[in-house]
Design a protein around this motif. Structure first.
Motif, PDB file in Angstrom:
ATOM      1  N   ALA A 159     -21.959  19.850  34.896  1.00 52.97           N
ATOM      2  CA  ALA A 159     -23.045  20.784  35.209  1.00 52.97           C
ATOM      3  C   ALA A 159     -22.547  22.226  35.145  1.00 52.97           C
ATOM      4  O   ALA A 159     -21.420  22.520  35.548  1.00 52.97           O
ATOM      5  CB  ALA A 159     -23.605  20.480  36.579  1.00 52.97           C
ATOM      6  N   THR A 161     -24.695  24.857  36.265  1.00 51.25           N
ATOM      7  CA  THR A 161     -25.718  25.595  37.006  1.00 51.25           C
ATOM      8  C   THR A 161     -25.155  26.889  37.574  1.00 51.25           C
ATOM      9  O   THR A 161     -24.107  26.901  38.221  1.00 51.25           O
ATOM     10  CB  THR A 161     -26.274  24.734  38.155  1.00 51.25           C
ATOM     11  OG1 THR A 161     -26.743  23.502  37.615  1.00 51.25           O
ATOM     12  CG2 THR A 161     -27.401  25.453  38.864  1.00 51.25           C
ATOM     13  N   GLY A 162     -25.859  27.977  37.321  1.00 53.05           N
ATOM     14  CA  GLY A 162     -25.459  29.270  37.865  1.00 53.05           C
ATOM     15  C   GLY A 162     -24.370  29.976  37.102  1.00 53.05           C
ATOM     16  O   GLY A 162     -23.949  31.068  37.490  1.00 53.05           O
ATOM     17  N   ARG A 163     -23.908  29.373  36.014  1.00 52.65           N
ATOM     18  CA  ARG A 163     -22.824  29.978  35.232  1.00 52.65           C
ATOM     19  C   ARG A 163     -23.372  30.666  33.991  1.00 52.65           C
ATOM     20  O   ARG A 163     -24.323  30.209  33.368  1.00 52.65           O
ATOM     21  CB  ARG A 163     -21.832  28.897  34.785  1.00 52.65           C
ATOM     22  CG  ARG A 163     -21.106  28.232  35.928  1.00 52.65           C
ATOM     23  CD  ARG A 163     -20.021  29.132  36.479  1.00 52.65           C
ATOM     24  NE  ARG A 163     -19.516  28.644  37.750  1.00 52.65           N
ATOM     25  CZ  ARG A 163     -18.635  29.290  38.484  1.00 52.65           C
ATOM     26  NH1 ARG A 163     -18.151  30.439  38.083  1.00 52.65           N
ATOM     27  NH2 ARG A 163     -18.237  28.805  39.632  1.00 52.65           N
ATOM     28  N   GLY A 195     -26.681  22.814  27.850  1.00 56.33           N
ATOM     29  CA  GLY A 195     -25.657  23.358  28.736  1.00 56.33           C
ATOM     30  C   GLY A 195     -25.041  24.637  28.199  1.00 56.33           C
ATOM     31  O   GLY A 195     -25.573  25.737  28.401  1.00 56.33           O
ATOM     32  N   ARG A 199     -26.151  28.845  28.372  1.00 55.74           N
ATOM     33  CA  ARG A 199     -25.422  29.680  29.328  1.00 55.74           C
ATOM     34  C   ARG A 199     -24.790  30.909  28.685  1.00 55.74           C
ATOM     35  O   ARG A 199     -24.127  31.695  29.382  1.00 55.74           O
ATOM     36  CB  ARG A 199     -24.340  28.844  30.020  1.00 55.74           C
ATOM     37  CG  ARG A 199     -24.900  27.695  30.843  1.00 55.74           C
ATOM     38  CD  ARG A 199     -25.775  28.203  31.962  1.00 55.74           C
ATOM     39  NE  ARG A 199     -26.515  27.122  32.613  1.00 55.74           N
ATOM     40  CZ  ARG A 199     -27.357  27.302  33.611  1.00 55.74           C
ATOM     41  NH1 ARG A 199     -27.575  28.526  34.065  1.00 55.74           N
ATOM     42  NH2 ARG A 199     -28.004  26.298  34.150  1.00 55.74           N
TER      43      ARG A 199
END
Length: 233
Positions: A159, A161-163, A195, A199
Motif C-alpha cells: 500500500a 496510501t498518503g505517499r 499504485g 502517486r
C-alpha cells in the motif's frame, strides 16, 4: 628536483594528492558515473553503464521524466538503479520525495538500508555535506533528510496510501516466475497503474528497470500505450 629536501617533497606530494582528491570529489558530485566510481572503486564500467548513467543524469537535471531500462540479469542495473542512483539523487536533491519499489518488501528494504548507510557514510558526506539524515527517521524502509526529503521503499503489492513521489524507481517488479502466470502479470499491471503511477507528483519522473520476460509485461504495455492520447512517452 633531486635537491629538494625530504620535508618539502613530502609536502608537495601531499598537496598533489589533495588536489587530485578534490578534483575527483568535484566530478563525483556532478556526474553520476563518476559518483559510482568514487563510492565503488572496484566498478568495471561498460558501455551500457555509461548509457544508463547519462540517462540518470538527465533525470536529475529534469530533462527526462519517463525512463525504461531493459537488460538481462547480472548486468548491474539494480546496483546502479536501486542503490547508487537513489543515493546520488538525494545528494543532489535532498528535498526530494523518493519511492523505490522492488519485487518484494524484503528486497526493497534491503536497498533502503544500503542507501541509508551510504548517505550516512563519511565518504558520501564529503561529496554532499548538505544531505543529512533526519535523526528521528532512519528506518530501513522509510527514512528522511533534514531538508524535508523522504525515501520510501516498498514491495510489489504494498500500500502507498498518503505517499507521493517526485522520483519513483521500480526495479524488477515482475520476475521470471511471475512472467509465466497471466494472473501475476495482471496483478503487477494493476498495482502499477493504481499504485506507483497514481502517486507520481506533478512534473515527477518514473523509472522502470527490468528484465523483459514477455512482450506484454509492464514495459511492453507502456510502450504500446504511447500511441494513445496523453499517454506516458
Amino acid at each position: 628536483m633531486n635537491n629538494i629536501p625530504d620535508d618539502v617533497a613530502a609536502e608537495l606530494a601531499r598537496l598533489e594528492y589533495r588536489k587530485a582528491l578534490l578534483e575527483a570529489q568535484e566530478r563525483a558530485s556532478s556526474s553520476f558515473l563518476d559518483f559510482c566510481q568514487y563510492v565503488w572503486p572496484e566498478m568495471l564500467v561498460g558501455d551500457h553503464h555509461r548509457e544508463i548513467a547519462e540517462k540518470f543524469d538527465r533525470v536529475v537535471s529534469g530533462e527526462c521524466k519517463r525512463l525504461i531500462i531493459a537488460m538481462p540479469p547480472r548486468h548491474g542495473k539494480s546496483q546502479m538503479g536501486s542503490y547508487l542512483f537513489p543515493a546520488y539523487l538525494m545528494g543532489k536533491l535532498p528535498q526530494s520525495k523518493l519511492i523505490v519499489g522492488s519485487h518484494t518488501a524484503e528486497l526493497a528494504q534491503r536497498f533502503g538500508r544500503m542507501i541509508r548507510n551510504l548517505v550516512d557514510d563519511e565518504k558520501y558526506k564529503e561529496l554532499f555535506p548538505n544531505t543529512v539524515l533526519a535523526a528521528d527517521s532512519k528506518a530501513a524502509g522509510r527514512w528522511a533528510t533534514s531538508q524535508g526529503g523522504e525515501a520510501f521503499f516498498i514491495g510489489k503489492g504494498g500500500a502507498m496510501t498518503g505517499r507521493g513521489g517526485d522520483i519513483i524507481i521500480l526495479d524488477d517488479i515482475l520476475d521470471e516466475q511471475d512472467a509465466i502466470s497471466d494472473t501475476a502479470m495482471e496483478n503487477t499491471w494493476e498495482w502499477y497503474t493504481s499504485g506507483p503511477r497514481q502517486r507520481l507528483q506533478p512534473n515527477g519522473a518514473i523509472i522502470l528497470i527490468n528484465t523483459r520476460w514477455k512482450t506484454d509485461d509492464v514495459a511492453g504495455r507502456l510502450l504500446k500505450a504511447q500511441s494513445q492520447l496523453k499517454a506516458d512517452q
